[in-house]
Design an enzyme around this catalytic site. Structure first.
Site, PDB file in Angstrom:
ATOM      1  N   ARG A  42      44.930  29.903  40.774  1.00 54.89           N
ATOM      2  CA  ARG A  42      45.835  30.373  39.721  1.00 54.89           C
ATOM      3  C   ARG A  42      47.014  31.100  40.368  1.00 54.89           C
ATOM      4  O   ARG A  42      46.824  32.043  41.131  1.00 54.89           O
ATOM      5  CB  ARG A  42      45.084  31.292  38.759  1.00 54.89           C
ATOM      6  CG  ARG A  42      45.934  31.874  37.642  1.00 54.89           C
ATOM      7  CD  ARG A  42      45.067  32.493  36.551  1.00 54.89           C
ATOM      8  NE  ARG A  42      44.251  31.479  35.884  1.00 54.89           N
ATOM      9  CZ  ARG A  42      43.567  31.695  34.757  1.00 54.89           C
ATOM     10  NH1 ARG A  42      43.597  32.883  34.175  1.00 54.89           N
ATOM     11  NH2 ARG A  42      42.849  30.725  34.214  1.00 54.89           N
ATOM     12  N   LYS A  96      29.810  27.414  34.861  1.00 54.93           N
ATOM     13  CA  LYS A  96      30.385  26.138  34.434  1.00 54.93           C
ATOM     14  C   LYS A  96      29.853  24.990  35.287  1.00 54.93           C
ATOM     15  O   LYS A  96      29.512  23.924  34.763  1.00 54.93           O
ATOM     16  CB  LYS A  96      31.910  26.212  34.515  1.00 54.93           C
ATOM     17  CG  LYS A  96      32.631  25.052  33.850  1.00 54.93           C
ATOM     18  CD  LYS A  96      34.115  25.369  33.724  1.00 54.93           C
ATOM     19  CE  LYS A  96      34.855  24.277  32.980  1.00 54.93           C
ATOM     20  NZ  LYS A  96      36.273  24.642  32.742  1.00 54.93           N
ATOM     21  N   LYS A 131      36.930  30.946  42.770  1.00 54.80           N
ATOM     22  CA  LYS A 131      38.266  30.935  42.168  1.00 54.80           C
ATOM     23  C   LYS A 131      39.223  31.586  43.145  1.00 54.80           C
ATOM     24  O   LYS A 131      38.809  32.364  44.023  1.00 54.80           O
ATOM     25  CB  LYS A 131      38.275  31.714  40.843  1.00 54.80           C
ATOM     26  CG  LYS A 131      39.374  31.309  39.878  1.00 54.80           C
ATOM     27  CD  LYS A 131      39.081  29.973  39.197  1.00 54.80           C
ATOM     28  CE  LYS A 131      40.127  29.626  38.163  1.00 54.80           C
ATOM     29  NZ  LYS A 131      39.795  28.398  37.439  1.00 54.80           N
ATOM     30  N   ASP A 136      45.066  25.020  38.587  1.00 53.67           N
ATOM     31  CA  ASP A 136      44.830  25.996  37.528  1.00 53.67           C
ATOM     32  C   ASP A 136      46.200  26.392  36.984  1.00 53.67           C
ATOM     33  O   ASP A 136      47.208  25.730  37.265  1.00 53.67           O
ATOM     34  CB  ASP A 136      44.061  27.214  38.064  1.00 53.67           C
ATOM     35  CG  ASP A 136      43.392  28.019  36.957  1.00 53.67           C
ATOM     36  OD1 ASP A 136      42.264  27.678  36.594  1.00 53.67           O
ATOM     37  OD2 ASP A 136      44.006  28.966  36.449  1.00 53.67           O
ATOM     38  N   SER A 145      42.988  15.011  34.808  1.00 49.51           N
ATOM     39  CA  SER A 145      41.636  15.250  34.293  1.00 49.51           C
ATOM     40  C   SER A 145      41.606  15.448  32.782  1.00 49.51           C
ATOM     41  O   SER A 145      40.521  15.633  32.208  1.00 49.51           O
ATOM     42  CB  SER A 145      41.018  16.474  34.979  1.00 49.51           C
ATOM     43  OG  SER A 145      41.780  17.639  34.699  1.00 49.51           O
ATOM     44  N   MET A 174      45.773  28.514  24.233  1.00 47.15           N
ATOM     45  CA  MET A 174      45.464  29.778  24.900  1.00 47.15           C
ATOM     46  C   MET A 174      44.091  30.299  24.478  1.00 47.15           C
ATOM     47  O   MET A 174      43.557  29.915  23.439  1.00 47.15           O
ATOM     48  CB  MET A 174      46.534  30.818  24.564  1.00 47.15           C
ATOM     49  CG  MET A 174      47.920  30.443  25.043  1.00 47.15           C
ATOM     50  SD  MET A 174      48.029  30.239  26.829  1.00 47.15           S
ATOM     51  CE  MET A 174      47.821  31.941  27.356  1.00 47.15           C
TER      52      MET A 174
END
EC number: 1.4.1.20
Length: 364
Positions: free
Chosen positions: A62, A86, A98, A133, A164, A256
């Site tokens: 991110r 996940k 992450k 991300d 994806s 969001m």
């Protein structure tokens, strides 16, 4: 420097930035947290590896203008833990991780910075595999691929699996069908009205699937161009300024996060909620409110796992047909979660966590 959950050195000034501290809290349960910086490019990045019981930690990078370094650390710790669950619930042999790059991608992103970041990822030796991300895309991942072997989600021209969104939408659709079966006794959405909030890449693909199944769709998006595309390509879709408050059977939040608030839950008429957005609950008590109203909520990290399954397949060499078959198994996973919730008298979120934790525990 690399800091692990076991390390806790002498206290630092409270106003010290993340990159100036040598202490780290011991209660995060993360295996490893690594801080990277490259003064030449302005790179400041954090990689958090939460759990590698099931395999190397996979999670996107991110790129975001955090208010401060502490906010970036808090976000990457939360997101990496979520990726562990996940991956486990999606049935892939990967752990949770992450990364965040601190900065504004509109002004701070450069190929040199991305390559510097990728070189740092390479030094982790495959314990962490990155992907896209917020603030990063397939083109950025192609650049990273010049400097690390541990990146997925690249363009097909660079050997990646490509967009994806279709697989993410398929997973949401299968989760929605499973919830419909639990609620109404049939998985078919024919004759049901579904409100899709967010008509970007995933929302658009979801609308295609819903219409093909015979559902009526109401759609909204703050992006006028995305909404115009839906209106042009699917004239049967009703365009609205908001879907919350509309007469719906199913609400699909695909934009969001945190759209499920105390106020919105009071206004929702839908009996099923299943969408692609991350972190849909504004706070944990909202799920209790949904349960009190008899609304079936499919936990977001279960429903939106199709994209993860695709990029995991890219890493593991899974064929496109096998990836699709695994995404379709999200239907059975949601059935299992809702059955556990009903049997044990718990909320779906807790049931999903229990299923994920059981898979991780079995691998230890």
């Amino acid at each position: 420097m690399t800091l692990t959950a076991e390390r806790h050195d002498t206290a630092q000034p409270e106003n010290a930035g993340v990159f100036e501290r040598t202490d780290f809290p011991t209660d995060t349960a993360h295996e490893q947290v690594t801080f990277f910086q490259d003064p030449a490019t302005g790179l400041k990045a954090i990689v958090a590896i939460h759990d590698t019981t099931l395999g190397p930690a996979l999670g996107g990078t991110r790129f975001y203008p955090y208010a401060d370094e502490a906010a970036a650390l808090k976000d990457v710790l939360r997101l990496s833990r979520g990726m562990t669950y996940k991956s486990a619930i999606a049935g892939v042999d990967l752990g949770g991780g992450k990364a965040v790059i601190i900065g504004d991608p509109a002004t701070g992103k450069s190929e040199a910075l991305l390559e510097a970041y990728a070189r740092f990822v390479q030094t982790l030796g495959g314990r962490y595999i990155t992907a896209g991300d917020v603030g990063t895309n397939s083109d950025d991942l192609d650049v990273m691929g010049r400097a690390t072997d541990y990146v997925v989600g690249r363009n097909t021209s660079a050997g990646g699996s490509g967009d994806s969104a279709p697989m993410t939408a398929l997973g949401v659709f299968q989760g929605m069908r499973a919830a419909a079966q639990a609620k109404w006794g049939t998985a078919s959405l024919a004759g049901r009205t579904v409100g899709v909030e967010g008509t970007g890449k995933v929302g658009y693909q979801l609308i295609k699937l819903l219409l093909a199944d015979g559902a009526s769709v109401v759609a909204t998006d703050v992006n006028a161009a995305a909404l115009d595309r839906v209106a042009r390509d699917f004239p049967e879709v009703k365009i609205a300024s908001s879907v919350i408050g509309q007469e719906l059977d199913v609400y699909a939040p695909c934009a969001m996060g945190a759209t499920l608030t105390d106020e919105s839950v009071a206004a929702i008429t839908a009996q099923v909620i299943c969408g692609a957005a991350n972190n849909q609950l504004a706070h944990p008590a909202v799920e209790h409110d949904l349960g009190e109203r008899g609304i079936t909520w499919v936990p977001d990290y279960v429903a939106n796992g199709g994209g993860l399954i695709q990029v995991a397949g890219e890493r593991l060499g899974t064929s496109a047909d096998d990836v699709r078959a695994q995404v379709e198994k999200i239907f059975a996973t949601v059935v299992q979660i809702l059955d556990v919730a009903k049997r044990d008298g718990i909320l779906a979120g807790a049931a999903a966590d229990a299923v994920a934790e059981a898979r991780i525990a079995a691998a230890r």
